[in-house]
Design an enzyme around this catalytic site. Structure first.
Site, PDB file in Angstrom:
ATOM      1  N   THR A   1     -45.520  35.241  40.932  1.00 39.71           N
ATOM      2  CA  THR A   1     -44.790  34.482  41.948  1.00 39.71           C
ATOM      3  C   THR A   1     -44.739  35.201  43.293  1.00 39.71           C
ATOM      4  O   THR A   1     -44.406  34.586  44.301  1.00 39.71           O
ATOM      5  CB  THR A   1     -43.355  34.206  41.482  1.00 39.71           C
ATOM      6  OG1 THR A   1     -42.672  35.454  41.255  1.00 39.71           O
ATOM      7  CG2 THR A   1     -43.358  33.391  40.190  1.00 39.71           C
ATOM      8  N   ALA A   2     -45.034  36.474  43.293  1.00 40.48           N
ATOM      9  CA  ALA A   2     -45.085  37.255  44.541  1.00 40.48           C
ATOM     10  C   ALA A   2     -45.800  38.562  44.245  1.00 40.48           C
ATOM     11  O   ALA A   2     -45.807  39.047  43.102  1.00 40.48           O
ATOM     12  CB  ALA A   2     -43.681  37.524  45.080  1.00 40.48           C
TER      13      ALA A   2
ATOM     14  N   GLU B   1     -34.043  27.467  42.640  1.00 38.89           N
ATOM     15  CA  GLU B   1     -35.129  28.201  43.296  1.00 38.89           C
ATOM     16  C   GLU B   1     -34.643  29.623  43.494  1.00 38.89           C
ATOM     17  O   GLU B   1     -33.993  29.939  44.484  1.00 38.89           O
ATOM     18  CB  GLU B   1     -35.515  27.556  44.630  1.00 38.89           C
ATOM     19  CG  GLU B   1     -36.143  26.178  44.483  1.00 38.89           C
ATOM     20  CD  GLU B   1     -36.840  25.698  45.741  1.00 38.89           C
ATOM     21  OE1 GLU B   1     -37.247  26.556  46.557  1.00 38.89           O
ATOM     22  OE2 GLU B   1     -36.976  24.477  45.905  1.00 38.89           O
TER      23      GLU B   1
ATOM     24  N   GLU C   1     -25.159  -4.100  42.592  1.00 37.09           N
ATOM     25  CA  GLU C   1     -24.808  -5.499  42.348  1.00 37.09           C
ATOM     26  C   GLU C   1     -24.220  -6.152  43.599  1.00 37.09           C
ATOM     27  O   GLU C   1     -24.530  -7.307  43.906  1.00 37.09           O
ATOM     28  CB  GLU C   1     -23.792  -5.595  41.199  1.00 37.09           C
ATOM     29  CG  GLU C   1     -24.312  -5.056  39.877  1.00 37.09           C
ATOM     30  CD  GLU C   1     -23.994  -3.580  39.672  1.00 37.09           C
ATOM     31  OE1 GLU C   1     -23.817  -3.188  38.506  1.00 37.09           O
ATOM     32  OE2 GLU C   1     -23.923  -2.826  40.677  1.00 37.09           O
TER      33      GLU C   1
ATOM     34  N   LEU D   1     -32.489  36.047  38.089  1.00 36.92           N
ATOM     35  CA  LEU D   1     -31.602  34.923  37.822  1.00 36.92           C
ATOM     36  C   LEU D   1     -32.287  33.897  36.935  1.00 36.92           C
ATOM     37  O   LEU D   1     -31.664  33.322  36.037  1.00 36.92           O
ATOM     38  CB  LEU D   1     -31.147  34.288  39.136  1.00 36.92           C
ATOM     39  CG  LEU D   1     -30.182  33.093  39.013  1.00 36.92           C
ATOM     40  CD1 LEU D   1     -28.979  33.432  38.152  1.00 36.92           C
ATOM     41  CD2 LEU D   1     -29.726  32.617  40.391  1.00 36.92           C
TER      42      LEU D   1
ATOM     43  N   GLY E   1     -35.080  34.066  42.013  1.00 39.81           N
ATOM     44  CA  GLY E   1     -35.994  35.121  41.618  1.00 39.81           C
ATOM     45  C   GLY E   1     -36.031  35.297  40.111  1.00 39.81           C
ATOM     46  O   GLY E   1     -35.317  34.628  39.358  1.00 39.81           O
TER      47      GLY E   1
ATOM     48  N   LEU F   1     -33.329  26.781  52.412  1.00 42.35           N
ATOM     49  CA  LEU F   1     -32.997  25.981  51.225  1.00 42.35           C
ATOM     50  C   LEU F   1     -32.539  24.575  51.591  1.00 42.35           C
ATOM     51  O   LEU F   1     -31.563  24.058  51.041  1.00 42.35           O
ATOM     52  CB  LEU F   1     -31.931  26.686  50.369  1.00 42.35           C
ATOM     53  CG  LEU F   1     -32.380  27.983  49.698  1.00 42.35           C
ATOM     54  CD1 LEU F   1     -31.216  28.651  48.987  1.00 42.35           C
ATOM     55  CD2 LEU F   1     -33.533  27.743  48.736  1.00 42.35           C
TER      56      LEU F   1
ATOM     57  N   CYS G   1     -17.796  -3.851  39.896  1.00 44.20           N
ATOM     58  CA  CYS G   1     -18.944  -4.733  40.072  1.00 44.20           C
ATOM     59  C   CYS G   1     -18.939  -5.877  39.061  1.00 44.20           C
ATOM     60  O   CYS G   1     -19.419  -6.971  39.352  1.00 44.20           O
ATOM     61  CB  CYS G   1     -20.240  -3.933  39.950  1.00 44.20           C
ATOM     62  SG  CYS G   1     -20.525  -2.822  41.345  1.00 44.20           S
TER      63      CYS G   1
END
Length: 376
Positions: free
Chosen positions: A170-171, A304, A58, A309, A306, A213, A93
């Site tokens: 994933t791998a 991000e 604003e 986790l 493994g 990261l 505001c």
């Protein structure tokens, strides 16, 4: 009323486009846009929320109008969130709009911040300003899902990102994963990193991949913080995540023996903050960690990590959204997305709802949530 909403639509749409420009900028404040227009439909001023401590949308719109020499008295302010009513690092505001002589405010959402909580609307109405609420509410909620989560639930919106082959790998077994998905998908993933307040990973990922990261695939005015779940405080003091200047939080559960204190001192010398939050099993208490992150102003938490986790977060019901990139590639056996099982019955699986499916380069990007997850 319907006619008013239709009349408001173009200006609210413009305000939402402005709010999107704050996507990488305004954290931990909400992403807000504002357009001021007169009765004839002329835009007098516009703006969006700046970095924390800077002017809100604003104020930017009022300044824009003033710089162009346009009077705003009696005009309508179209804003994507309730104007704030409290004194923080900037002034209220709602008071600025009243002082400028704004005659009408059309807002997409009420502010869930308990310091505002309808007070902005109440103060505007008390000053004789007409207030309407609702146009663009779904779009504004989507832009500010993390802020709303923190204000209402006290915890961030947890978005778990996975890049995998079409059959969920994933791998490879030897750890090779660069690169399963395309450059276009990786760049898109960095945009999701950039909008988050923090990126979460585990110590296993740090030890195996030593990732930075940070956001590299696009320009961003700020880098997200890094959060590491590290029960035994194994993160090396020379890890690459320290190469980018931004806060690093490490959550641990290890007892404070001499070796622990030495490792903690080395990490703190690199600028890290070490927080002990053990659960009864000697691991990090993940739910308590999210509460602590909420207290630290984290809106969106981008995960991000493994499969261990990922699985722990999913089993605890702490994941709000999955961001999944699937490559048109079959890899067979390897590392999976998460350690959820083994399950004994299909009913034990976690049901999700797809909210978006889109092609990104040769890959597919899927967004999915547990049913009703955003109902707050």
């Amino acid at each position: 009323m319907v006619g008013m909403l239709q009349t408001s639509a173009p200006f609210i749409s413009q305000a939402l486009e402005l709010a999107a420009q704050a996507l990488f900028l305004s954290n931990p404040n909400p992403r807000v846009g504002c357009v001021i227009a007169d009765a004839a439909g002329q835009v007098l001023g516009q703006g969006y929320t700046q970095q924390a401590g800077g002017p809100h949308a604003e104020i930017m719109a009022l300044r824009d109008a003033a710089a162009a020499g346009r009077a705003v008295r009696g005009a309508t302010a179209y804003v994507t969130l309730e104007p704030c009513a409290h004194q923080g690092r900037t002034g209220p505001c709602c008071d600025a709009l009243i002082a400028a002589g704004i005659g009408r405010v059309v807002a997409s959402l009420a502010d869930p911040n308990p310091l505002v909580g309808g007070q902005g609307f109440a103060r505007l109405r008390a000053a004789g300003v007409q207030v309407e609420v609702g146009p663009g509410s779904a779009e504004s909620r989507a832009l500010n899902i993390g802020f709303l989560s923190r204000m209402v639930r006290g915890t961030p919106w947890v978005r778990l990102k996975v890049a995998a082959s079409l059959d969920g790998t994933t791998a490879l077994h030897n750890g090779t994963s660069q690169w399963i998905t395309s450059p276009e998908a990786r760049a898109d993933g960095h945009a999701w990193r950039a909008r988050a307040c923090a990126i979460l990973t585990g110590s296993g990922t740090i030890l195996a991949d030593n990732p930075r990261l940070d956001v590299r695939e696009l320009a961003t005015p700020r880098q997200p913080q890094v959060v590491v779940v590290d029960s035994q405080l194994q993160t090396p003091a020379n890890a690459r995540l320290f190469a980018t200047a931004r806060p690093v939080l490490i959550y641990t559960s290890a007892s404070q023996d001499a070796d622990f204190l030495q490792r903690q001192a080395a990490l703190q010398a690199q600028g890290a903050t070490v927080v002990a939050l053990p659960n009864t099993e000697g691991r990090v208490h993940l739910a308590a960690m999210l509460c602590n992150l909420g207290q630290r102003g984290i809106n969106e938490l981008h995960v991000e990590a493994g499969q261990r986790l990922n699985g722990a977060l999913l089993r605890a019901g702490l994941v709000d959204e999955l961001l999944l990139y699937l490559a048109p590639l079959l890899l067979g056996q390897g590392r999976g997305m998460s350690d959820l099982g083994p399950l004994e019955a299909l009913a034990q699986g976690q049901t999700l709802e797809f909210t978006a499916v889109e092609r990104v380069g040769p890959d597919m990007r899927l967004l999915a949530r547990p049913p009703g997850r955003a109902n707050f």
